[in-house]
Design a protein around this motif. Structure first.
Motif, PDB file in Angstrom:
ATOM      1  N   HIS A  52     -34.662  13.528 -16.260  1.00 17.09           N
ATOM      2  CA  HIS A  52     -35.940  14.237 -16.393  1.00 17.09           C
ATOM      3  C   HIS A  52     -37.008  13.626 -15.928  1.00 17.09           C
ATOM      4  CE1 HIS A  52     -33.300  17.696 -18.039  1.00 17.09           C
ATOM      5  NE2 HIS A  52     -32.831  16.712 -18.984  1.00 17.09           N
ATOM      6  N   VAL A  53     -36.931  12.413 -15.330  1.00 16.91           N
ATOM      7  CA  VAL A  53     -38.129  11.801 -15.006  1.00 16.91           C
ATOM      8  C   VAL A  53     -39.127  12.397 -13.970  1.00 16.91           C
ATOM      9  CG1 VAL A  53     -38.913   9.459 -14.084  1.00 16.91           C
ATOM     10  CG2 VAL A  53     -37.296   9.527 -15.688  1.00 16.91           C
ATOM     11  N   ASN A  54     -40.321  12.374 -14.223  1.00 18.26           N
ATOM     12  CA  ASN A  54     -41.036  13.046 -13.327  1.00 18.26           C
ATOM     13  C   ASN A  54     -41.308  12.243 -12.062  1.00 18.26           C
ATOM     14  OD1 ASN A  54     -43.215  14.412 -11.769  1.00 18.26           O
ATOM     15  ND2 ASN A  54     -44.383  14.873 -13.514  1.00 18.26           N
ATOM     16  N   ASP A  62     -41.760  10.883 -26.715  1.00 21.27           N
ATOM     17  CA  ASP A  62     -40.241  10.640 -26.825  1.00 21.27           C
ATOM     18  C   ASP A  62     -39.942  11.424 -28.012  1.00 21.27           C
ATOM     19  OD1 ASP A  62     -37.643  10.138 -27.084  1.00 21.27           O
ATOM     20  OD2 ASP A  62     -37.843   7.842 -26.367  1.00 21.27           O
ATOM     21  N   THR A  65     -33.810  14.303 -10.568  1.00 19.89           N
ATOM     22  CA  THR A  65     -34.895  14.586 -11.658  1.00 19.89           C
ATOM     23  C   THR A  65     -34.303  16.473 -11.773  1.00 19.89           C
ATOM     24  OG1 THR A  65     -36.030  15.693  -9.574  1.00 19.89           O
ATOM     25  CG2 THR A  65     -36.442  13.661 -10.330  1.00 19.89           C
ATOM     26  N   THR A  66     -35.367  17.086 -12.512  1.00 23.56           N
ATOM     27  CA  THR A  66     -34.925  18.491 -12.845  1.00 23.56           C
ATOM     28  C   THR A  66     -36.062  19.522 -12.510  1.00 23.56           C
ATOM     29  OG1 THR A  66     -33.394  17.791 -14.903  1.00 23.56           O
ATOM     30  CG2 THR A  66     -34.252  20.187 -14.777  1.00 23.56           C
ATOM     31  N   ASP A  79     -39.820  20.859 -26.594  1.00 27.03           N
ATOM     32  CA  ASP A  79     -39.398  19.601 -26.402  1.00 27.03           C
ATOM     33  C   ASP A  79     -40.051  18.549 -27.537  1.00 27.03           C
ATOM     34  OD1 ASP A  79     -37.564  20.152 -24.550  1.00 27.03           O
ATOM     35  OD2 ASP A  79     -39.131  20.208 -23.200  1.00 27.03           O
ATOM     36  N   ASP A 128     -29.919  11.757 -19.215  1.00 26.64           N
ATOM     37  CA  ASP A 128     -30.292  12.888 -19.650  1.00 26.64           C
ATOM     38  C   ASP A 128     -32.061  12.465 -20.440  1.00 26.64           C
ATOM     39  OD1 ASP A 128     -30.797  15.491 -20.246  1.00 26.64           O
ATOM     40  OD2 ASP A 128     -30.180  14.816 -22.251  1.00 26.64           O
ATOM     41  N   THR A 129     -32.749  11.562 -19.540  1.00 21.06           N
ATOM     42  CA  THR A 129     -33.813  11.223 -20.212  1.00 21.06           C
ATOM     43  C   THR A 129     -35.444  11.483 -19.440  1.00 21.06           C
ATOM     44  OG1 THR A 129     -34.861   9.237 -21.393  1.00 21.06           O
ATOM     45  CG2 THR A 129     -33.723   8.795 -19.253  1.00 21.06           C
ATOM     46  N   ARG A 130     -36.102  11.268 -20.204  1.00 23.50           N
ATOM     47  CA  ARG A 130     -37.701  11.521 -19.719  1.00 23.50           C
ATOM     48  C   ARG A 130     -38.207  10.053 -19.991  1.00 23.50           C
ATOM     49  NH1 ARG A 130     -36.692  16.241 -22.111  1.00 23.50           N
ATOM     50  NH2 ARG A 130     -37.523  18.342 -20.858  1.00 23.50           N
TER      51      ARG A 130
END
Length: 473
Positions: free
Chosen positions: A41-43, A64, A169-170, A328, A419-421
């Motif tokens: 999910h990184v921009n 976070d 990304t998502t 979130d 699965d990380t931002r």
């Protein structure tokens, strides 16, 4: 008084000395391999703009929810105190004070993956050699801040340092993907950053996000008419092609359940109209959502996009937190999951089709051996997704390997997904997974269930070959 700290080279490897030697050799085979990150999910603007990161609190704490939820649960430190905007009003919490709050409560993270990841980041990226605490919080804050000001810590430099080969990304179906195109066209950036099509907000005609979603997709797709069900499907197919043209290989769906019973077109059209005029019932909305999941699989058979599904999460459980801070922020929780019966219509229609890759994720460990493993062990289209979110932990990964391998083996899985931002945590998470896989395989070698040569091949494949094949990268 601060204590010296260096991550142990054998962390997460077996305690038994003989088995640990095998695990070391297996881990050494994959420790420096490139990172394949097919679900995150990184921009993409982070890499496109390539601006310096902000202060340590803004980077490592405020966004976070893994970190902030434990400050709230253990010490009552709310979102405003860690820098989150509350009811539209920006927080006035000072970054250094936010960092001090984490340091004072660092003991609360003992035994958690959060502490494991952050200690890895502090040691490996910022050369921190002391355990974080109240007495050295300011010194470590200053050390991290100084590093973040260096050009070597800009996002693109770190992308290369992390050896990320591909990162997904998502993205919303209405996204123009301009950032992805700009990155792909930028000759100075050699990485692959791929969009992932996620259409959750289009699946519930009773939800507040549904009508705006239709408007957005109409504006994004030339000639689209989302006022009809068939028009929405046509716009979605066009959107997916747009994503494919920009490198997408996968979709993602995070729905309340895995129901997949299709509707007759006329019935789906009727419910769609009820959603437009605000008369749709709860039962009709559920039927519509189940039908949409079936249609997503139908589309994947047509266009080949990998389908990811992770049902069974109760989102925004604490309404006051959601109202104040938005989504979130740490108050999403696992629900009981089920796949076998709910997916029966979908799998009977498409479960043996060579174009479909359906990756099943869950936060309900009870379905690993009962449903996910057996389904992946029979249906060619089904792949077992590794633990994520609440069970993205060393022990859960080991339990997953034992539970799913019996039914599906190693080659019907997803490979690790982070699965990380939190961009800086990507290498820490992947390193954790590689150590866990080395641990698991070494135990299988020690009990003579697999040879070390075969285990060496398996761990290499788990790291690169399997995620590449599963996600059609």
């Amino acid at each position: 008084m601060a204590t010296q700290f260096t991550p142990h080279p054998d962390r997460l490897l077996p305690a038994d000395p003989t088995t640990r030697e095998v695990a070391r050799r297996l881990y050494d085979e994959v420790a420096s391999l490139p990172i394949i990150s097919p679900h995150g999910h990184v921009n993409p603007l982070l890499l496109l703009d390539n601006e310096p990161f902000g202060d340590p609190a803004e980077l490592l704490i405020t966004p976070d929810h893994y970190v902030t939820r434990m400050l709230f649960s253990g010490a009552g430190i709310d979102g405003d105190a860690v820098g989150r905007t509350k009811n539209g009003t920006p927080s006035d919490a000072e970054p250094r004070e936010i960092w001090r709050r984490l340091a004072e409560n660092w003991f609360r993270y003992h035994g958690t993956p959060v502490r494991y990841w952050m200690e890895h980041e502090l040691a490996e990226l910022f050369d921190v050699t002391e355990t974080l605490g109240a007495d050295n919080a300011d010194a470590i804050y200053d050390q991290v801040s100084a590093r973040l000001a260096d050009d070597a810590f800009r996002p693109r430099a770190l992308f290369d340092r992390f050896k990320i080969e591909v990162m997904a990304t998502t993205d919303d179906p209405a996204d123009d993907l301009a950032a992805h195109k700009a990155l792909a066209d930028d000759g100075s950036f050699s990485g692959r950053v791929l969009p992932t099509w996620r259409a959750d907000r289009f699946t519930d005609p009773s939800g507040a996000r549904w009508l705006p979603a239709l408007d957005d997709l109409e504006n994004a797709v030339d000639g689209a008419d989302c006022r009809t069900y068939e028009g929405l499907l046509a716009a979605m197919r066009a959107s997916r092609q747009h994503f494919i043209e920009h490198g997408a290989t996968a979709t993602d769906s995070g729905l309340p359940d895995a129901g997949s019973t299709p509707l007759e077109p006329a019935e789906a059209e009727r419910i769609h109209a009820a959603g437009l005029n605000g008369t749709v019932t709860e039962a009709e909305a559920i039927a519509y959502r189940h039908n949409m999941l079936y249609r997503f699989a139908e589309m994947s058979v047509e266009d080949g996009l990998v389908m990811q599904l992770h049902p069974g999460v109760i989102r925004n459980h604490h309404r006051a937190s959601f109202k104040a801070y938005g989504a979130d922020v740490g108050c999403d929780f696992p629900d009981v999951a089920s796949f076998t019966k709910p997916l029966e219509p979908l799998l009977n229609a498409f479960g043996t089709h060579p174009n479909l890759h359906l990756v099943l994720f869950t936060v309900d460990e009870t379905v690993f051996s009962r449903e996910v493993g057996p389904l992946a062990g029979f249906y060619p289209a089904v792949y077992a997704g590794v633990p994520w979110w609440f069970i993205d932990t060393p022990q859960a990964i080991l339990r997953f390997r034992d539970a799913v391998t019996d039914s599906a083996g190693y080659y019907k899985g997803s490979g690790f997904i982070d699965d990380t931002r939190a961009f800086l945590s990507i290498p820490a998470r992947h390193d954790m997974a590689r150590r866990c896989d080395a641990h698991h395989l070494a135990q299988r070698v020690a009990t003579h269930q697999i040879t070390e040569d075969d285990a060496t091949q398996v761990i290499k494949d788990l790291t690169t070959t399997i995620p590449t094949a599963t996600f059609k990268l």
